[in-house]
Design a protein around this motif. Structure first.
Motif, PDB file in Angstrom:
ATOM      1  N   ASP A   1       0.830  -1.206   0.000  1.00  0.00           N
ATOM      2  CA  ASP A   1       0.000   0.000   0.000  1.00  0.00           C
ATOM      3  C   ASP A   1       0.866   1.257   0.000  1.00  0.00           C
TER       4      ASP A   1
ATOM      5  N   ALA B   1      -6.229   5.652   8.790  1.00  0.00           N
ATOM      6  CA  ALA B   1      -5.361   6.756   9.189  1.00  0.00           C
ATOM      7  C   ALA B   1      -6.231   7.927   9.640  1.00  0.00           C
TER       8      ALA B   1
ATOM      9  N   ASP C   1       1.118   7.915   6.618  1.00  0.00           N
ATOM     10  CA  ASP C   1       1.191   6.518   6.215  1.00  0.00           C
ATOM     11  C   ASP C   1      -0.078   5.782   6.645  1.00  0.00           C
ATOM     12  N   ALA C   2      -0.283   4.612   6.089  1.00  0.00           N
ATOM     13  CA  ALA C   2      -1.455   3.811   6.422  1.00  0.00           C
ATOM     14  C   ALA C   2      -1.520   3.577   7.932  1.00  0.00           C
TER      15      ALA C   2
ATOM     16  N   VAL D   1       0.377  12.160   0.704  1.00  0.00           N
ATOM     17  CA  VAL D   1       1.671  12.851   0.655  1.00  0.00           C
ATOM     18  C   VAL D   1       1.434  14.230   0.065  1.00  0.00           C
TER      19      VAL D   1
ATOM     20  N   ARG E   1       3.180  14.001   5.376  1.00  0.00           N
ATOM     21  CA  ARG E   1       2.978  12.627   4.921  1.00  0.00           C
ATOM     22  C   ARG E   1       2.187  11.867   5.986  1.00  0.00           C
TER      23      ARG E   1
ATOM     24  N   PRO F   1       1.584   5.378   0.789  1.00  0.00           N
ATOM     25  CA  PRO F   1       1.119   6.258   1.868  1.00  0.00           C
ATOM     26  C   PRO F   1      -0.300   6.733   1.558  1.00  0.00           C
TER      27      PRO F   1
ATOM     28  N   ALA G   1      -1.594   5.699  10.307  1.00  0.00           N
ATOM     29  CA  ALA G   1      -0.945   6.723  11.130  1.00  0.00           C
ATOM     30  C   ALA G   1      -1.959   7.747  11.624  1.00  0.00           C
TER      31      ALA G   1
END
Length: 281
Positions: free
Chosen positions: A23, A221, A56-57, A28, A54, A25, A59
Protein backbone atom coordinates in the motif's frame (compact mmCIF):
# COMPACT_ATOMS: atom_id res chain seq x y z
CA UNK A 1 -32.58 5.38 28.10
CA UNK A 2 -28.94 6.33 27.83
CA UNK A 3 -27.62 7.10 24.34
CA UNK A 4 -24.63 4.80 24.90
CA UNK A 5 -24.65 1.06 24.49
CA UNK A 6 -21.95 -1.43 25.24
CA UNK A 7 -20.77 -3.30 22.19
CA UNK A 8 -18.12 -5.82 21.39
CA UNK A 9 -18.02 -4.64 17.78
CA UNK A 10 -20.30 -7.38 16.37
CA UNK A 11 -21.33 -7.78 12.75
CA UNK A 12 -19.14 -7.35 9.67
CA UNK A 13 -15.56 -6.23 9.33
CA UNK A 14 -15.08 -2.44 9.48
CA UNK A 15 -11.63 -2.72 7.96
CA UNK A 16 -11.22 -1.96 4.28
CA UNK A 17 -8.89 -4.55 2.69
CA UNK A 18 -5.28 -3.48 3.18
CA UNK A 19 -1.94 -4.73 1.96
CA UNK A 20 0.69 -3.20 4.28
CA UNK A 21 3.67 -4.38 2.23
CA UNK A 22 2.48 -2.74 -0.99
CA UNK A 23 0.00 0.00 0.00
CA UNK A 24 1.25 3.53 -0.80
CA UNK A 25 1.12 6.26 1.87
CA UNK A 26 -2.44 7.42 2.38
CA UNK A 27 -1.48 11.04 1.75
CA UNK A 28 1.67 12.85 0.65
CA UNK A 29 1.67 16.63 0.35
CA UNK A 30 4.75 18.25 -1.15
CA UNK A 31 5.31 22.02 -1.20
CA UNK A 32 1.60 22.92 -1.28
CA UNK A 33 0.66 26.57 -1.89
CA UNK A 34 -2.96 27.81 -1.70
CA UNK A 35 -3.95 31.42 -2.32
CA UNK A 36 -7.34 32.90 -1.43
CA UNK A 37 -9.01 36.13 -2.48
CA UNK A 38 -10.69 38.21 0.20
CA UNK A 39 -14.33 38.57 -0.84
CA UNK A 40 -14.60 42.02 0.67
CA UNK A 41 -11.41 43.70 -0.50
CA UNK A 42 -10.46 41.49 -3.45
CA UNK A 43 -6.97 41.20 -1.99
CA UNK A 44 -5.15 37.90 -2.54
CA UNK A 45 -3.52 36.34 0.51
CA UNK A 46 -1.57 33.13 0.99
CA UNK A 47 -3.51 30.66 3.13
CA UNK A 48 -1.06 27.74 2.79
CA UNK A 49 2.58 28.56 2.15
CA UNK A 50 4.82 25.72 0.88
CA UNK A 51 3.60 23.03 3.28
CA UNK A 52 4.62 19.37 3.14
CA UNK A 53 3.39 16.40 5.17
CA UNK A 54 2.98 12.63 4.92
CA UNK A 55 0.43 10.23 6.41
CA UNK A 56 1.19 6.52 6.22
CA UNK A 57 -1.46 3.81 6.42
CA UNK A 58 -2.87 3.65 9.94
CA UNK A 59 -0.94 6.72 11.13
CA UNK A 60 -2.40 9.54 13.22
CA UNK A 61 -1.23 13.03 12.27
CA UNK A 62 -2.35 16.39 13.64
CA UNK A 63 -2.23 19.89 12.20
CA UNK A 64 -2.63 22.52 14.91
CA UNK A 65 -2.82 26.28 14.98
CA UNK A 66 -5.04 29.22 15.78
CA UNK A 67 -8.07 30.17 13.70
CA UNK A 68 -6.85 31.50 10.35
CA UNK A 69 -3.56 29.61 10.45
CA UNK A 70 -4.47 27.67 7.29
CA UNK A 71 -4.92 24.24 8.83
CA UNK A 72 -8.42 23.55 7.47
CA UNK A 73 -7.53 24.95 4.04
CA UNK A 74 -4.56 22.57 4.02
CA UNK A 75 -6.72 19.57 4.92
CA UNK A 76 -9.41 20.32 2.35
CA UNK A 77 -6.91 20.96 -0.45
CA UNK A 78 -4.89 17.88 0.40
CA UNK A 79 -7.91 15.59 0.22
CA UNK A 80 -9.40 17.05 -2.96
CA UNK A 81 -12.30 18.69 -1.12
CA UNK A 82 -11.18 22.29 -1.56
CA UNK A 83 -9.02 24.51 -3.75
CA UNK A 84 -6.12 22.37 -4.93
CA UNK A 85 -3.53 25.13 -5.20
CA UNK A 86 0.02 24.52 -6.43
CA UNK A 87 2.27 21.67 -5.36
CA UNK A 88 2.13 17.90 -5.50
CA UNK A 89 -0.61 16.04 -3.64
CA UNK A 90 -0.74 12.25 -3.81
CA UNK A 91 -3.83 10.63 -2.32
CA UNK A 92 -3.56 6.83 -2.08
CA UNK A 93 -0.83 6.95 -4.70
CA UNK A 94 -2.82 9.11 -7.14
CA UNK A 95 -1.62 12.60 -8.05
CA UNK A 96 -4.62 14.94 -7.71
CA UNK A 97 -3.23 17.17 -10.46
CA UNK A 98 -3.14 14.25 -12.90
CA UNK A 99 -6.54 12.63 -12.37
CA UNK A 100 -9.93 13.71 -13.69
CA UNK A 101 -13.21 14.25 -11.89
CA UNK A 102 -14.42 10.70 -12.49
CA UNK A 103 -11.37 9.13 -10.86
CA UNK A 104 -11.50 11.66 -8.02
CA UNK A 105 -15.12 10.69 -7.34
CA UNK A 106 -14.03 7.08 -7.10
CA UNK A 107 -11.43 8.04 -4.49
CA UNK A 108 -13.79 10.14 -2.36
CA UNK A 109 -15.25 7.25 -0.31
CA UNK A 110 -11.70 6.47 0.84
CA UNK A 111 -11.58 9.84 2.63
CA UNK A 112 -14.30 10.74 5.13
CA UNK A 113 -14.54 14.04 6.99
CA UNK A 114 -16.00 14.63 10.45
CA UNK A 115 -16.67 18.37 10.72
CA UNK A 116 -16.82 20.74 13.67
CA UNK A 117 -20.59 21.32 13.46
CA UNK A 118 -22.37 17.95 13.43
CA UNK A 119 -25.86 19.41 13.03
CA UNK A 120 -24.69 21.44 10.05
CA UNK A 121 -23.33 18.25 8.47
CA UNK A 122 -26.68 16.45 8.55
CA UNK A 123 -29.69 17.08 6.30
CA UNK A 124 -32.43 18.45 8.60
CA UNK A 125 -35.08 16.86 6.34
CA UNK A 126 -33.69 13.34 6.75
CA UNK A 127 -33.96 10.97 9.66
CA UNK A 128 -30.78 9.13 10.60
CA UNK A 129 -32.16 6.03 8.89
CA UNK A 130 -32.94 7.91 5.66
CA UNK A 131 -29.48 9.43 5.57
CA UNK A 132 -27.82 6.05 5.94
CA UNK A 133 -30.14 4.59 3.29
CA UNK A 134 -29.03 7.31 0.87
CA UNK A 135 -25.36 6.55 1.48
CA UNK A 136 -25.98 2.86 0.95
CA UNK A 137 -27.72 3.56 -2.38
CA UNK A 138 -24.65 5.49 -3.56
CA UNK A 139 -22.14 2.82 -2.47
CA UNK A 140 -24.06 -0.48 -2.16
CA UNK A 141 -21.07 -2.83 -2.29
CA UNK A 142 -18.89 -0.75 -0.01
CA UNK A 143 -21.57 -0.37 2.67
CA UNK A 144 -22.98 -3.91 2.69
CA UNK A 145 -20.62 -5.07 5.45
CA UNK A 146 -22.96 -4.03 8.30
CA UNK A 147 -26.57 -3.15 9.06
CA UNK A 148 -27.80 0.09 10.64
CA UNK A 149 -28.28 -1.31 14.15
CA UNK A 150 -24.78 -2.77 14.25
CA UNK A 151 -23.32 0.45 12.82
CA UNK A 152 -24.91 2.58 15.54
CA UNK A 153 -23.73 0.11 18.16
CA UNK A 154 -20.17 0.71 16.99
CA UNK A 155 -20.53 4.41 17.85
CA UNK A 156 -22.39 3.62 21.08
CA UNK A 157 -25.85 4.72 20.00
CA UNK A 158 -29.10 2.79 20.53
CA UNK A 159 -31.33 1.75 17.58
CA UNK A 160 -34.12 4.25 18.32
CA UNK A 161 -31.75 7.00 17.13
CA UNK A 162 -32.44 5.76 13.58
CA UNK A 163 -35.89 7.38 13.49
CA UNK A 164 -34.78 10.74 14.88
CA UNK A 165 -34.09 13.89 12.89
CA UNK A 166 -31.01 16.08 13.48
CA UNK A 167 -32.92 18.61 15.61
CA UNK A 168 -33.90 15.74 17.93
CA UNK A 169 -30.26 14.82 18.60
CA UNK A 170 -27.92 16.24 21.22
CA UNK A 171 -24.57 17.56 20.03
CA UNK A 172 -22.84 14.38 21.14
CA UNK A 173 -25.42 12.15 19.46
CA UNK A 174 -25.23 14.14 16.22
CA UNK A 175 -21.44 13.89 16.16
CA UNK A 176 -21.64 10.13 16.76
CA UNK A 177 -24.04 9.85 13.82
CA UNK A 178 -21.54 11.74 11.65
CA UNK A 179 -18.78 9.37 12.77
CA UNK A 180 -21.04 6.40 11.99
CA UNK A 181 -21.66 7.75 8.48
CA UNK A 182 -17.91 8.05 7.96
CA UNK A 183 -17.29 4.57 9.36
CA UNK A 184 -19.92 3.06 7.04
CA UNK A 185 -17.67 3.79 4.04
CA UNK A 186 -14.71 1.92 5.55
CA UNK A 187 -12.36 4.80 4.68
CA UNK A 188 -8.58 4.65 4.56
CA UNK A 189 -8.38 8.21 5.92
CA UNK A 190 -10.61 10.03 8.40
CA UNK A 191 -10.21 13.80 8.55
CA UNK A 192 -11.46 15.15 11.88
CA UNK A 193 -11.80 18.94 11.66
CA UNK A 194 -12.20 20.30 15.21
CA UNK A 195 -14.68 17.47 15.95
CA UNK A 196 -15.12 18.28 19.65
CA UNK A 197 -14.83 22.06 19.86
CA UNK A 198 -18.58 22.67 20.00
CA UNK A 199 -19.33 19.97 22.56
CA UNK A 200 -19.49 19.93 26.36
CA UNK A 201 -16.32 18.79 28.09
CA UNK A 202 -17.76 15.43 29.18
CA UNK A 203 -19.08 14.74 25.68
CA UNK A 204 -15.73 15.76 24.17
CA UNK A 205 -14.01 13.00 26.13
CA UNK A 206 -16.53 10.42 24.86
CA UNK A 207 -16.10 11.46 21.22
CA UNK A 208 -12.30 11.39 21.50
CA UNK A 209 -12.44 7.91 23.05
CA UNK A 210 -14.69 6.82 20.19
CA UNK A 211 -12.29 8.17 17.54
CA UNK A 212 -9.43 6.39 19.27
CA UNK A 213 -11.40 3.13 19.33
CA UNK A 214 -12.41 3.42 15.67
CA UNK A 215 -8.87 4.11 14.59
CA UNK A 216 -7.72 1.01 16.45
CA UNK A 217 -10.53 -1.25 15.20
CA UNK A 218 -10.49 -0.17 11.54
CA UNK A 219 -6.84 0.64 10.86
CA UNK A 220 -7.85 3.91 9.18
CA UNK A 221 -5.36 6.76 9.19
CA UNK A 222 -6.39 9.94 11.00
CA UNK A 223 -5.75 13.57 10.11
CA UNK A 224 -6.77 15.69 13.09
CA UNK A 225 -7.29 19.43 12.61
CA UNK A 226 -7.36 21.20 15.95
CA UNK A 227 -6.34 24.17 18.06
CA UNK A 228 -6.48 22.03 21.21
CA UNK A 229 -3.09 20.56 22.03
CA UNK A 230 -4.51 18.28 24.72
CA UNK A 231 -6.77 16.66 22.13
CA UNK A 232 -3.84 16.25 19.76
CA UNK A 233 -1.63 14.70 22.40
CA UNK A 234 -4.31 12.17 23.34
CA UNK A 235 -4.94 10.98 19.78
CA UNK A 236 -1.98 11.63 17.50
CA UNK A 237 1.55 10.38 16.96
CA UNK A 238 2.87 13.28 14.86
CA UNK A 239 2.00 16.99 14.95
CA UNK A 240 2.51 19.85 12.49
CA UNK A 241 2.19 23.34 13.98
CA UNK A 242 0.91 25.96 11.51
CA UNK A 243 1.30 29.71 11.82
CA UNK A 244 0.20 32.14 9.09
CA UNK A 245 0.05 29.41 6.48
CA UNK A 246 3.42 27.83 7.23
CA UNK A 247 4.42 24.78 9.23
CA UNK A 248 6.79 26.22 11.81
CA UNK A 249 7.42 22.99 13.71
CA UNK A 250 6.75 19.30 13.16
CA UNK A 251 7.64 16.01 14.79
CA UNK A 252 6.45 13.38 17.27
CA UNK A 253 3.83 14.78 19.65
CA UNK A 254 5.79 13.89 22.75
CA UNK A 255 8.79 15.81 21.42
CA UNK A 256 7.06 18.89 20.03
CA UNK A 257 4.60 19.35 22.88
CA UNK A 258 7.04 18.68 25.70
CA UNK A 259 10.14 20.41 24.34
CA UNK A 260 8.98 22.79 21.59
CA UNK A 261 11.60 24.56 19.48
CA UNK A 262 9.47 27.36 18.05
CA UNK A 263 8.20 30.35 19.99
CA UNK A 264 4.70 30.04 18.51
CA UNK A 265 4.38 26.45 19.76
CA UNK A 266 5.45 27.59 23.21
CA UNK A 267 2.81 30.34 23.09
CA UNK A 268 0.11 27.80 22.21
CA UNK A 269 1.16 25.64 25.14
CA UNK A 270 1.32 28.58 27.52
CA UNK A 271 -2.21 29.63 26.53
CA UNK A 272 -3.68 26.28 27.54
CA UNK A 273 -5.66 26.50 30.80
CA UNK A 274 -4.70 23.80 33.28
CA UNK A 275 -2.07 22.29 31.00
CA UNK A 276 -0.49 19.20 32.54
CA UNK A 277 2.79 19.60 30.76
CA UNK A 278 5.12 22.51 30.24
CA UNK A 279 7.96 23.26 27.88
CA UNK A 280 11.41 22.39 29.20
CA UNK A 281 12.79 25.48 27.42
Amino acid sequence: MSEAVQTGMPGGDARHPRHPATDPPVLVVDNLVVDHRDRGTGEVFRAVDHVSLRIDAGASVAVVGESGSGKTTLAMAATGLGVRGDGDIRLLGHSLSAIGRTQLRRLRPEVQVVFQDPHGSLDPRQSVRSGLRELRSLQPQRTAWTDDTDLLGRVRLTPEILDRYPHQLSGGQAQRVCIARALLMRPRLIVADEPTSGLDVSVQADVLALLRQIRSSTGAALLMISHDLAVVRSLCDVVHVMYRGRVVEAGPCETVLVAPEHEYTRELLAAMPGARWRSRR
